[in-house]
Scaffold this motif. Sequence first.
Motif, PDB file in Angstrom:
ATOM      1  N   SER A 185       0.616  -1.107   0.001  1.00 15.98           N
ATOM      2  CA  SER A 185       0.149   0.081   0.182  1.00 15.98           C
ATOM      3  C   SER A 185       0.807   1.303   0.016  1.00 15.98           C
ATOM      4  O   SER A 185       0.462   2.381  -0.412  1.00 15.98           O
ATOM      5  CB  SER A 185      -1.055   0.010   1.180  1.00 15.98           C
ATOM      6  OG  SER A 185      -1.734  -1.177   1.187  1.00 15.98           O
ATOM      7  N   CYS A 186       2.148   1.283   0.777  1.00 15.96           N
ATOM      8  CA  CYS A 186       2.889   2.283   0.557  1.00 15.96           C
ATOM      9  C   CYS A 186       4.265   1.961  -0.228  1.00 15.96           C
ATOM     10  O   CYS A 186       4.634   3.226  -0.526  1.00 15.96           O
ATOM     11  CB  CYS A 186       3.542   2.341   2.153  1.00 15.96           C
ATOM     12  SG  CYS A 186       2.280   2.842   3.339  1.00 15.96           S
ATOM     13  N   HIS A 187       4.523   0.892  -0.589  1.00 18.64           N
ATOM     14  CA  HIS A 187       5.836   0.669  -1.288  1.00 18.64           C
ATOM     15  C   HIS A 187       5.330   0.108  -2.985  1.00 18.64           C
ATOM     16  O   HIS A 187       4.477  -0.619  -2.822  1.00 18.64           O
ATOM     17  CB  HIS A 187       6.763  -0.330  -0.942  1.00 18.64           C
ATOM     18  CG  HIS A 187       7.266   0.043   0.560  1.00 18.64           C
ATOM     19  ND1 HIS A 187       8.423   1.152   0.680  1.00 18.64           N
ATOM     20  CD2 HIS A 187       6.992  -0.081   1.741  1.00 18.64           C
ATOM     21  CE1 HIS A 187       8.641   1.326   1.763  1.00 18.64           C
ATOM     22  NE2 HIS A 187       7.902   0.555   2.594  1.00 18.64           N
ATOM     23  N   ASP A 188       6.186   0.218  -3.898  1.00 16.59           N
ATOM     24  CA  ASP A 188       5.918  -0.196  -5.005  1.00 16.59           C
ATOM     25  C   ASP A 188       7.181  -1.039  -5.557  1.00 16.59           C
ATOM     26  O   ASP A 188       8.343  -0.559  -5.794  1.00 16.59           O
ATOM     27  CB  ASP A 188       5.896   0.988  -6.160  1.00 16.59           C
ATOM     28  CG  ASP A 188       5.433   0.411  -7.303  1.00 16.59           C
ATOM     29  OD1 ASP A 188       5.527  -0.793  -7.808  1.00 16.59           O
ATOM     30  OD2 ASP A 188       5.584   1.086  -8.357  1.00 16.59           O
ATOM     31  N   GLY A 217       3.448  13.682   2.705  1.00 14.46           N
ATOM     32  CA  GLY A 217       2.365  13.598   1.845  1.00 14.46           C
ATOM     33  C   GLY A 217       1.936  12.054   1.769  1.00 14.46           C
ATOM     34  O   GLY A 217       0.609  11.898   1.524  1.00 14.46           O
ATOM     35  N   LEU A 218       2.672  11.177   2.018  1.00 13.84           N
ATOM     36  CA  LEU A 218       2.206   9.562   2.088  1.00 13.84           C
ATOM     37  C   LEU A 218       1.136   9.534   3.104  1.00 13.84           C
ATOM     38  O   LEU A 218       0.180   8.901   3.067  1.00 13.84           O
ATOM     39  CB  LEU A 218       3.430   8.921   2.067  1.00 13.84           C
ATOM     40  CG  LEU A 218       2.976   7.322   2.136  1.00 13.84           C
ATOM     41  CD1 LEU A 218       2.255   6.594   0.888  1.00 13.84           C
ATOM     42  CD2 LEU A 218       4.251   6.442   2.404  1.00 13.84           C
ATOM     43  N   CYS A 219       1.518   9.896   4.308  1.00 16.83           N
ATOM     44  CA  CYS A 219       0.676   9.515   5.607  1.00 16.83           C
ATOM     45  C   CYS A 219      -0.337  10.335   5.324  1.00 16.83           C
ATOM     46  O   CYS A 219      -1.546   9.632   5.690  1.00 16.83           O
ATOM     47  CB  CYS A 219       1.392  10.118   6.791  1.00 16.83           C
ATOM     48  SG  CYS A 219       3.290   9.777   6.973  1.00 16.83           S
ATOM     49  N   CYS A 222      -3.637   8.894   3.387  1.00 13.02           N
ATOM     50  CA  CYS A 222      -4.588   8.069   4.037  1.00 13.02           C
ATOM     51  C   CYS A 222      -5.181   8.728   5.264  1.00 13.02           C
ATOM     52  O   CYS A 222      -6.423   8.539   5.521  1.00 13.02           O
ATOM     53  CB  CYS A 222      -4.101   6.862   4.408  1.00 13.02           C
ATOM     54  SG  CYS A 222      -3.551   5.672   3.023  1.00 13.02           S
ATOM     55  N   HIS A 223      -4.348   9.335   6.116  1.00 10.31           N
ATOM     56  CA  HIS A 223      -4.763   9.881   7.287  1.00 10.31           C
ATOM     57  C   HIS A 223      -5.262  11.310   7.235  1.00 10.31           C
ATOM     58  O   HIS A 223      -4.577  12.063   6.779  1.00 10.31           O
ATOM     59  CB  HIS A 223      -3.591   9.738   8.482  1.00 10.31           C
ATOM     60  CG  HIS A 223      -3.048   8.512   8.794  1.00 10.31           C
ATOM     61  ND1 HIS A 223      -3.990   7.659   9.714  1.00 10.31           N
ATOM     62  CD2 HIS A 223      -2.110   7.460   8.420  1.00 10.31           C
ATOM     63  CE1 HIS A 223      -3.294   6.470   9.977  1.00 10.31           C
ATOM     64  NE2 HIS A 223      -2.476   6.468   9.138  1.00 10.31           N
ATOM     65  N   ASN A 224      -6.348  11.533   7.640  1.00 10.07           N
ATOM     66  CA  ASN A 224      -7.003  12.722   7.563  1.00 10.07           C
ATOM     67  C   ASN A 224      -6.457  13.579   9.006  1.00 10.07           C
ATOM     68  O   ASN A 224      -7.564  13.565   9.786  1.00 10.07           O
ATOM     69  CB  ASN A 224      -8.531  12.789   7.557  1.00 10.07           C
ATOM     70  CG  ASN A 224      -9.227  14.258   7.576  1.00 10.07           C
ATOM     71  OD1 ASN A 224      -8.517  15.236   7.456  1.00 10.07           O
ATOM     72  ND2 ASN A 224     -10.521  13.765   7.568  1.00 10.07           N
TER      73      ASN A 224
END
Length: 225
Positions: A185-188, A217-219, A222-224
């Motif tokens: 979900s975080c890494h490609d 930006g990544l965090c 998903c997190h509001n």
Amino acid sequence: MALITVAVVAVSLAPMAWANGAANGIANSPHDFSNENWNNTGEICRTCHVPHDHGRDTGLVGLLWNHALPDTTGYVMYSSSSLDGAADTEPTGISKMCLGCHDGTVALDEFDSNVGTPGTTFIGSGDQVPNLPGSPQDLRATHPISIVYDISLDQELNDPDTTQMGASGRTISAFLENGKVQCSSCHDVHDSPTEAVAGTKLLREAQTAGQGGSPSGLCLTCHNK
Ligand code: HEC
Ligand code: HEC
Ligand code: HEC
Ligand code: HEC
């Protein structure tokens, strides 16, 4: 003999530490092992996928998986009283595949038809997750994985069906596995051009302005918060 092999590979991996996500596809990315001396096939995909089963007992987990998997019974998962989504009691699915190399309990060269042959080359400690010396399967200090992304329970999560993930052109949901957050979900792992951000640890979205994004930006995808 085993010790010699480990030492040689440790040396040969060290100069590649700079090779962060080049965002150019998997060739020449950190997961291109075609030139590693532990990869007797000289191919790229084969360390992880194979078109026809070669007797590995992992062929049935999906994705034509061709690498040995870890024994998942020894893991300690992240837990906290404020966790809302249901988490599996051990790593599952794609995370289990990643951990088959990244927890350091399974050798890199345990893939393809070398069934029954104990591998000798293990991942370097800097690329091991979590990096807790002496406890390779202790995931308490790693972001929750194999956990359901549930906005009905946790209202401080953005809607995965409508929120875009980085420059991928797809929503967060596309990077959940059966609705669950996994390593992918975080890494490609394939470091493809539209998904991993160049200069990061194969992240799907930048974490700093210097990486071409916004802070965390990544965090914040998903997190509001
Ligand atoms: C076949 C073994 C293998 C599998 C499976 C694997 N990795 Fe790796 N990965 C490695 C090795 C070895 C390195 C270190 C490469 C190097 O140092 O050049 C690495 C490096 C990385 C890095 C660091 C990249 C960098 O720029 O330093 C990340 C992040 C990563 N892997 C994530 C993952 C995730 C997430 C998965 C599953 C979706 C995964 N890996 C599956 C072997 C594997
Ligand atoms: C280091 C291990 C590794 C290597 C090498 C690797 N893959 Fe994957 N692949 C994975 C993992 C883990 C997943 C599931 C996570 C995901 O889809 O991001 C995956 C998913 C896939 C998928 C299904 C999902 C999708 O993205 O379409 C395809 C197709 C695929 N890989 C093809 C390839 C091909 C072709 C190569 C070689 C050019 C390759 N992979 C090399 C680990 C690897
Ligand atoms: C919630 C997002 C997220 C998840 C889930 C996640 N990672 Fe990471 N990972 C990161 C970030 C961000 C970094 C960049 C390093 C940092 O900031 O500490 C990173 C760094 C790494 C590195 C580079 C070495 C290091 O420790 O810095 C590896 C290897 C890695 N992750 C593998 C994995 C594996 C394997 C999983 C699944 C067990 C996983 N990650 C799950 C976000 C995540
Ligand atoms: C792909 C989506 C996604 C990304 C990206 C992501 N998270 Fe999460 N995170 C989640 C989900 C889902 C949970 C579980 C929430 C729940 O059910 O309580 C979670 C849980 C957490 C928790 C634990 C909360 C608790 O109650 O114990 C922390 C802390 C956290 N994330 C921080 C981060 C940080 C920091 C980053 C960036 C490095 C990040 N997350 C990136 C989806 C994500």
